[in-house]
Motif scaffolding. Structure first.
Motif, short mmCIF file in Angstrom:
data_model
loop_
_atom_site.label_atom_id
_atom_site.label_comp_id
_atom_site.label_asym_id
_atom_site.label_seq_id
_atom_site.Cartn_x
_atom_site.Cartn_y
_atom_site.Cartn_z
N GLY A 1 -16.00 5.02 -4.21
CA GLY A 1 -14.73 5.76 -4.35
C GLY A 1 -13.72 5.31 -3.31
O GLY A 1 -12.55 5.08 -3.61
N MET A 2 -14.21 5.15 -2.05
CA MET A 2 -13.31 4.79 -0.96
C MET A 2 -12.64 3.44 -1.19
O MET A 2 -11.51 3.22 -0.81
CB MET A 2 -14.05 4.75 0.37
N SER A 3 -13.39 2.51 -1.81
CA SER A 3 -12.82 1.18 -1.98
C SER A 3 -11.61 1.24 -2.91
O SER A 3 -10.64 0.51 -2.72
CB SER A 3 -13.88 0.21 -2.51
N HIS A 4 -11.65 2.15 -3.88
CA HIS A 4 -10.50 2.28 -4.77
C HIS A 4 -9.33 2.96 -4.07
O HIS A 4 -8.17 2.62 -4.28
CB HIS A 4 -10.89 3.04 -6.04
N VAL A 5 -9.68 3.93 -3.22
CA VAL A 5 -8.63 4.57 -2.43
C VAL A 5 -7.94 3.53 -1.55
O VAL A 5 -6.71 3.51 -1.43
CB VAL A 5 -9.23 5.69 -1.55
N ALA A 6 -8.74 2.64 -0.97
CA ALA A 6 -8.16 1.59 -0.12
C ALA A 6 -7.20 0.72 -0.93
O ALA A 6 -6.14 0.32 -0.42
CB ALA A 6 -9.27 0.73 0.48
N PHE A 7 -7.54 0.45 -2.18
CA PHE A 7 -6.65 -0.32 -3.04
C PHE A 7 -5.33 0.43 -3.26
O PHE A 7 -4.24 -0.16 -3.16
CB PHE A 7 -7.31 -0.62 -4.39
N GLY A 8 -5.44 1.74 -3.54
CA GLY A 8 -4.23 2.56 -3.72
C GLY A 8 -3.35 2.52 -2.48
O GLY A 8 -2.13 2.35 -2.55
N ALA A 9 -4.01 2.64 -1.31
CA ALA A 9 -3.27 2.62 -0.05
C ALA A 9 -2.59 1.28 0.15
O ALA A 9 -1.44 1.20 0.61
CB ALA A 9 -4.22 2.92 1.11
N LEU A 10 -3.29 0.24 -0.23
CA LEU A 10 -2.71 -1.11 -0.11
C LEU A 10 -1.45 -1.23 -0.98
O LEU A 10 -0.43 -1.79 -0.56
CB LEU A 10 -3.72 -2.16 -0.55
N ALA A 11 -1.52 -0.65 -2.18
CA ALA A 11 -0.37 -0.69 -3.08
C ALA A 11 0.82 0.01 -2.45
O ALA A 11 1.95 -0.51 -2.45
CB ALA A 11 -0.73 -0.03 -4.42
N ILE A 12 0.57 1.19 -1.90
CA ILE A 12 1.65 1.93 -1.26
C ILE A 12 2.23 1.13 -0.10
O ILE A 12 3.43 1.00 0.07
CB ILE A 12 1.14 3.30 -0.76
N ALA A 13 1.33 0.54 0.70
CA ALA A 13 1.77 -0.26 1.84
C ALA A 13 2.62 -1.44 1.37
O ALA A 13 3.63 -1.77 2.00
CB ALA A 13 0.57 -0.77 2.63
N THR A 14 2.23 -2.03 0.25
CA THR A 14 3.00 -3.16 -0.29
C THR A 14 4.40 -2.71 -0.69
O THR A 14 5.40 -3.37 -0.39
CB THR A 14 2.29 -3.74 -1.53
N VAL A 15 4.45 -1.55 -1.36
CA VAL A 15 5.74 -1.03 -1.80
C VAL A 15 6.63 -0.71 -0.61
O VAL A 15 7.83 -0.98 -0.59
CB VAL A 15 5.53 0.23 -2.66
N LEU A 16 6.03 -0.12 0.44
CA LEU A 16 6.81 0.26 1.62
C LEU A 16 7.15 -0.95 2.47
O LEU A 16 7.90 -0.84 3.44
CB LEU A 16 6.04 1.29 2.45
N LYS A 17 6.58 -2.12 2.13
CA LYS A 17 6.88 -3.38 2.82
C LYS A 17 6.63 -3.33 4.33
O LYS A 17 7.50 -3.65 5.14
CB LYS A 17 8.33 -3.81 2.56
N PHE A 18 5.42 -2.85 4.70
CA PHE A 18 5.05 -2.91 6.12
C PHE A 18 4.85 -4.37 6.51
O PHE A 18 4.45 -5.19 5.69
CB PHE A 18 3.74 -2.16 6.37
N SER A 19 5.10 -4.66 7.79
CA SER A 19 4.86 -6.03 8.22
C SER A 19 3.35 -6.29 8.28
O SER A 19 2.89 -7.37 7.97
CB SER A 19 5.50 -6.29 9.58
N ASN A 20 2.58 -5.27 8.69
CA ASN A 20 1.13 -5.41 8.62
C ASN A 20 0.52 -4.18 7.93
O ASN A 20 0.68 -3.06 8.39
CB ASN A 20 0.54 -5.59 10.01
N ASN A 21 -0.17 -4.43 6.82
CA ASN A 21 -0.68 -3.33 6.00
C ASN A 21 -1.90 -2.64 6.58
O ASN A 21 -2.16 -1.48 6.30
CB ASN A 21 -1.08 -3.86 4.62
N LEU A 22 -2.67 -3.37 7.36
CA LEU A 22 -4.01 -2.92 7.73
C LEU A 22 -4.05 -1.52 8.37
O LEU A 22 -4.81 -0.67 7.91
CB LEU A 22 -4.66 -3.97 8.64
#
Ligand SMILES: Nc1ncnc2c1ncn2[C@@H]1O[C@H](COP(=O)(O)OP(=O)(O)O)[C@@H](O)[C@H]1O
Ligand SMILES: [Mg+2]
Lengths: 280, 231
Positions: free
Chosen positions: A49-70
């Motif tokens: 379950g967590m791995s999918h949550v991490a994917f969702g978080a990555l998507a949000i981070a991409t949209v918000l255009k952080f310089s570093n997503n991690l």
């Protein structure tokens, strides 16, 4: 043979290849460590379950255009995994379902967000690489490597210090609670370590195959070894060897890194399965 | 002040009452047997005393400086996973965790204590054997050795003989009796076996719609009276 080595030597001139190997070894080591208690506590589904949550978080981070997503992905995933664990402790029916809801939900929303807001041309290629870890492994920058280094070191140290207590909480949680161990804290430690490893491993194998990296080495080790210590040590060795082999093969044969590592783990599982049968 | 005092306990799950009006105390050196039908709430009561369940009403008071870390516990068999990869010595040693406070690793003293308790339970030759490969009796001895590493004061046993053959059952009762008489460890045991309850217990708590608590003499008196009344 000599030709293979000279080709490897050529590739290892590039820093990103060396980064990939270092990070790969560390992540596979950590994921195997935490995999043993997760499998034995029957918590593997939380990892998934967590791995999918991490994917969702990555998507949000991409949209918000952080310089570093991690960092962002780490925080979000950790918070949600703690919440899931807390709700799991109440043992209400529907906990499985709520994990499924969160995990599939994150996947769907994540994909939607990336599609809506991404200005890159090859959206589905991007998503594919996050899910399957196709190329991301070779796009690690040195910040990512440092973060992975530090976090893996922390995970390893914490695991070793807590090892005896993690054993007790995994083997017999009721006994641990009844005799005054703060089991809540150790479950929390396990949850936090899990989410850290999952976020780190997303770079290596992509979010769909992380649970394979966490679960398979532990399952392989349990086919042959019968003490907690030997299972832990063996699954770490199996995991690191498979990761190194997987990365080298993927470089030489240009196969996707994630799937190659998981395939190596599967082959290893089959071998251990057969050896385990013969030993009996 | 008693070691443990239970006052007007009402127990159950999610607000549904399983058993109520339970009051009794456990004194140092007692051998208390808890009897009652299946599903009457014996396990629930022990888990409540151990802090694994919350009572709906009433309270459990620890006296004489007793703390959770002074407790040993042998749970009902179903609580432990069947093919968990763990050796006897790994399990016995884990009993030492309850008095390790802020230490991370086992000391020489811990290891010596684990060794001693394995010898006491007659399982030192099995130290490196996997728990899952042991017989029922050997598994119970392993868990008892772990409990002895946790405490020298009080041990709770939830139906320790339910899965044992007659011979192992007798041995188990002898072992527990020795711990009570020789090592002066307080015993709280859930049991079905009235014959052995009469033989070993000092106190009996009977759980039913009308629960009762008293010394073994009072209990036997009550039994006799019940028989006389009926026939
Ligand atoms: N975790 C639980 N949730 C809900 N009900 C439970 C739970 N555990 C036990 N019960 C119920 O509580 C009652 C008493 O159970 P238990 O204390 O195990 O009985 P005993 O040990 O005397 O056989 C039973 O009716 C059982 O169904
Ligand atoms: Mg019971």
């Amino acid at each position: 043979m000599a030709e293979i080595f000279s080709r490897l030597g050529y590739y290892f001139q590039f820093p990103f290849v060396r980064y990939a190997l270092i990070v790969g070894v560390l992540i596979s080591l950590c994921s195997a460590l935490i995999g043993v208690p997760l499998v034995l506590k029957r918590f593997s589904y939380i990892g998934d379950g967590m791995s999918h949550v991490a994917f969702g978080a990555l998507a949000i981070a991409t949209v918000l255009k952080f310089s570093n997503n991690l960092p962002f992905i780490l925080v979000v995933t950790t918070i949600i995994s703690i919440l899931l664990l807390k709700s799991g402790q109440k043992k209400k029916i529907g906990n499985d379902a709520s994990i499924a809801l969160i995990s599939v939900g994150s996947l769907a929303v994540g994909y939607l967000l990336i599609n809506l807001f991404s200005d890159k041309a090859n959206v589905s290629g991007d998503v594919c690489s996050t899910l399957f870890g196709a190329t991301s492994m070779l796009t690690l920058n040195s910040t990512d490597v440092y973060i992975s280094l530090i976090l893996s070191a922390v995970v390893i140290v914490v695991f070793i210090l807590m090892y005896n207590r993690i054993f007790s909480v995994t083997f017999d949680e009721n006994y641990s609670t009844a005799t005054g161990l703060k089991t809540g804290i150790y479950n929390l430690v396990i949850a936090v370590i899990t989410s850290v490893i999952i976020v780190l491993a997303m770079n290596l194998v992509g979010s769909l195959m992380i649970s394979a990296l966490v679960i398979i080495p532990a399952l392989s080790a349990m086919r042959i070894f019968r003490s907690f210590k030997s299972v832990t040590i063996c699954s770490v060795i199996v995991s690191v060897v498979c990761a190194v082999l997987g990365i080298l093969v993927s470089i030489l044969a240009s196969t996707p890194v994630g799937s190659t590592i998981v395939a190596a783990n599967l082959i290893c599982y089959i071998i251990f399965f057969i050896v385990g049968k013969i030993k009996k | 002040m008693a070691l443990i005092t239970c006052k007007n306990l009402k127990l159950g799950y999610e607000g549904e009452v399983v058993v109520k009006d339970i009051s009794f105390e456990i004194n140092s050196g007692d051998y208390l047997c808890i009897i009652g039908d299946n599903g009457s709430g014996k396990t629930t009561l022990v888990k409540t005393i151990l802090g694994l369940n919350k009572p709906i009403e009433g309270e459990v008071i620890f006296g004489e400086g007793l703390s959770r870390t002074d407790i040993g516990y042998l749970s009902q068999r179903t609580d432990i996973q069947k093919d968990f990869p763990a050796t006897v010595s790994e399990i016995v040693l884990s009993g030492c965790l309850s008095h390790m406070k802020h230490r991370f690793f086992y000391s020489k003293e811990d290891k010596r204590m684990a060794m001693e308790n394995m010898e006491k339970m007659g399982i030192s030759n099995l130290a490196k054997t996997c728990f899952a490969n042991l017989s029922g009796g050997q598994q119970q001895r392993t868990l008892l050795a772990r409990a002895l590493c946790s405490t020298g004061k009080i041990i709770f046993l939830d139906e320790p003989v339910s899965s044992l053959d007659p011979e192992a059952t007798e041995e188990m009762y002898e072992i527990v009796n020795d711990l009570n008489k020789k090592d002066n460890i307080t015993i709280v045991m859930i049991s079905h076996d009235i014959r052995n309850v009469e033989k070993y217990a000092s106190h009996v708590l009977s759980i039913s719609d009308k629960s009762s608590y008293g010394t073994i003499e009072e209990f036997l008196e009550g039994e006799k009276k019940g028989v006389d009344d009926n026939g």
